[in-house]
Scaffold this motif. Structure first.
Motif, PDB file in Angstrom:
ATOM      1  N   ASP A 263       0.487  -1.191   0.074  1.00 41.11           N
ATOM      2  CA  ASP A 263      -0.016   0.060  -0.136  1.00 41.11           C
ATOM      3  C   ASP A 263       0.774   1.271   0.064  1.00 41.11           C
ATOM      4  OD1 ASP A 263      -2.328  -1.435  -0.120  1.00 41.11           O
ATOM      5  OD2 ASP A 263      -2.579  -1.368   2.148  1.00 41.11           O
ATOM      6  N   THR A 264       1.955   1.377   0.670  1.00 37.11           N
ATOM      7  CA  THR A 264       2.839   2.549   0.703  1.00 37.11           C
ATOM      8  C   THR A 264       3.386   2.903  -0.620  1.00 37.11           C
ATOM      9  OG1 THR A 264       4.674   1.542   1.419  1.00 37.11           O
ATOM     10  CG2 THR A 264       3.298   2.080   3.289  1.00 37.11           C
ATOM     11  N   VAL A 265       3.337   1.812  -1.536  1.00 39.25           N
ATOM     12  CA  VAL A 265       4.013   2.283  -2.797  1.00 39.25           C
ATOM     13  C   VAL A 265       2.941   2.214  -3.771  1.00 39.25           C
ATOM     14  CG1 VAL A 265       5.624   1.405  -4.729  1.00 39.25           C
ATOM     15  CG2 VAL A 265       6.201   1.310  -2.384  1.00 39.25           C
ATOM     16  N   THR A 266       2.026   1.321  -3.879  1.00 34.47           N
ATOM     17  CA  THR A 266       0.833   1.274  -4.728  1.00 34.47           C
ATOM     18  C   THR A 266       0.104   2.683  -5.079  1.00 34.47           C
ATOM     19  OG1 THR A 266       0.582  -1.103  -4.226  1.00 34.47           O
ATOM     20  CG2 THR A 266      -1.258  -0.208  -5.501  1.00 34.47           C
ATOM     21  N   LEU A 267      -0.055   3.114  -4.004  1.00 35.44           N
ATOM     22  CA  LEU A 267      -0.939   4.173  -4.200  1.00 35.44           C
ATOM     23  C   LEU A 267      -0.008   5.686  -4.972  1.00 35.44           C
ATOM     24  CD1 LEU A 267      -3.636   6.066  -3.835  1.00 35.44           C
ATOM     25  CD2 LEU A 267      -2.620   6.600  -1.563  1.00 35.44           C
ATOM     26  N   PRO A 268       1.318   5.806  -4.524  1.00 33.45           N
ATOM     27  CA  PRO A 268       2.068   6.820  -5.209  1.00 33.45           C
ATOM     28  C   PRO A 268       2.362   6.324  -6.576  1.00 33.45           C
ATOM     29  CG  PRO A 268       2.835   6.347  -3.159  1.00 33.45           C
ATOM     30  CD  PRO A 268       1.742   5.297  -3.218  1.00 33.45           C
ATOM     31  N   CYS A 269       2.541   4.901  -6.672  1.00 27.10           N
ATOM     32  CA  CYS A 269       2.713   4.445  -8.006  1.00 27.10           C
ATOM     33  C   CYS A 269       1.610   4.581  -9.145  1.00 27.10           C
ATOM     34  CB  CYS A 269       3.195   2.864  -8.194  1.00 27.10           C
ATOM     35  SG  CYS A 269       4.995   2.871  -7.513  1.00 27.10           S
ATOM     36  N   VAL A 270       0.327   4.344  -8.706  1.00 24.40           N
ATOM     37  CA  VAL A 270      -0.812   4.592  -9.492  1.00 24.40           C
ATOM     38  C   VAL A 270      -0.817   6.170  -9.809  1.00 24.40           C
ATOM     39  CG1 VAL A 270      -3.126   4.421  -9.449  1.00 24.40           C
ATOM     40  CG2 VAL A 270      -1.848   2.607  -8.685  1.00 24.40           C
ATOM     41  N   GLY A 271      -0.639   6.970  -8.802  1.00 27.93           N
ATOM     42  CA  GLY A 271      -0.639   8.280  -9.143  1.00 27.93           C
ATOM     43  C   GLY A 271       0.229   8.779 -10.238  1.00 27.93           C
ATOM     44  N   CYS A 272       1.423   8.341  -9.732  1.00 23.81           N
ATOM     45  CA  CYS A 272       2.543   8.987 -10.595  1.00 23.81           C
ATOM     46  C   CYS A 272       2.242   8.109 -12.106  1.00 23.81           C
ATOM     47  CB  CYS A 272       4.017   8.203 -10.035  1.00 23.81           C
ATOM     48  SG  CYS A 272       5.253   8.928 -10.892  1.00 23.81           S
TER      49      CYS A 272
END
Length: 181
Positions: A94-103
């Protein structure tokens, strides 16, 4: 795989721009120095980096040089996308998925904006081109901010590519702005 059609489109648009440039703007003195010395000092090295990677760019007129710079930005944006994908694939939580999706969304917009900016350059719609390049810079910053939220450090190659993209985009915006005024 989607990056190959975009790259082909970019190359086509540059060739189209060069072939259909009926009103070239002359560049005085050494064309590369003339253009690069008028860009923001913090980003001048990216201007030279782009032009030196494109033989013949020094003899091009200013609109064509702006298109070359936008194309450098687009190619680097595609590289950022690939590196970002690799980083995000390694860390699936979760700590990477959200930033990755947004990026990912930011860089989809960036590649679309830059492709469209190249089309605008081909039709001499410099104001819209500048707006799209500026929007790409804004989306880049949003992506960088999102990735910084991850608990994992951003790999050097991704951070470097983000910096190079920013440099190319800043120089592109600077040169296109000169065409408007």
């Amino acid at each position: 795989m989607a990056s190959i059609p975009r790259l082909s489109l970019s190359l086509f648009l540059i060739i189209f721009t060069i072939a259909n440039n009926k009103y070239p703007l002359p560049v005085d003195g050494d064309p590369i120095d003339s253009v690069c010395q008028k860009t923001p000092k913090a980003f001048q090295r990216y201007c030279y980096m782009c032009f030196f990677s494109r033989p013949g760019s020094g003899s091009a007129d200013l609109p064509t040089q702006a298109s070359i710079l936008i194309n450098c930005s687009l190619v680097e944006a595609v590289r950022v996308q690939e590196l970002r994908y690799n980083f995000c694939a390694l860390h699936k939580n979760d700590t990477v998925t959200l930033p990755c999706v947004g990026c990912n969304g930011c860089f989809e917009i960036i590649t679309n904006d830059l492709s469209s900016a190249l089309q605008d350059m081909g039709t001499k719609n410099f104001r819209d081109s500048e707006t799209k390049v500026s929007d790409a810079i804004t989306n880049h910053q949003h992506c960088a901010d999102l990735l910084a939220m991850s608990k994992y450090p951003i790999p050097y190659t991704l951070g470097d590519a983000l910096g190079i993209f920013r440099g190319f985009a800043e120089v592109s915006a600077s040169v296109v702005t000169r065409l408007i005024h």
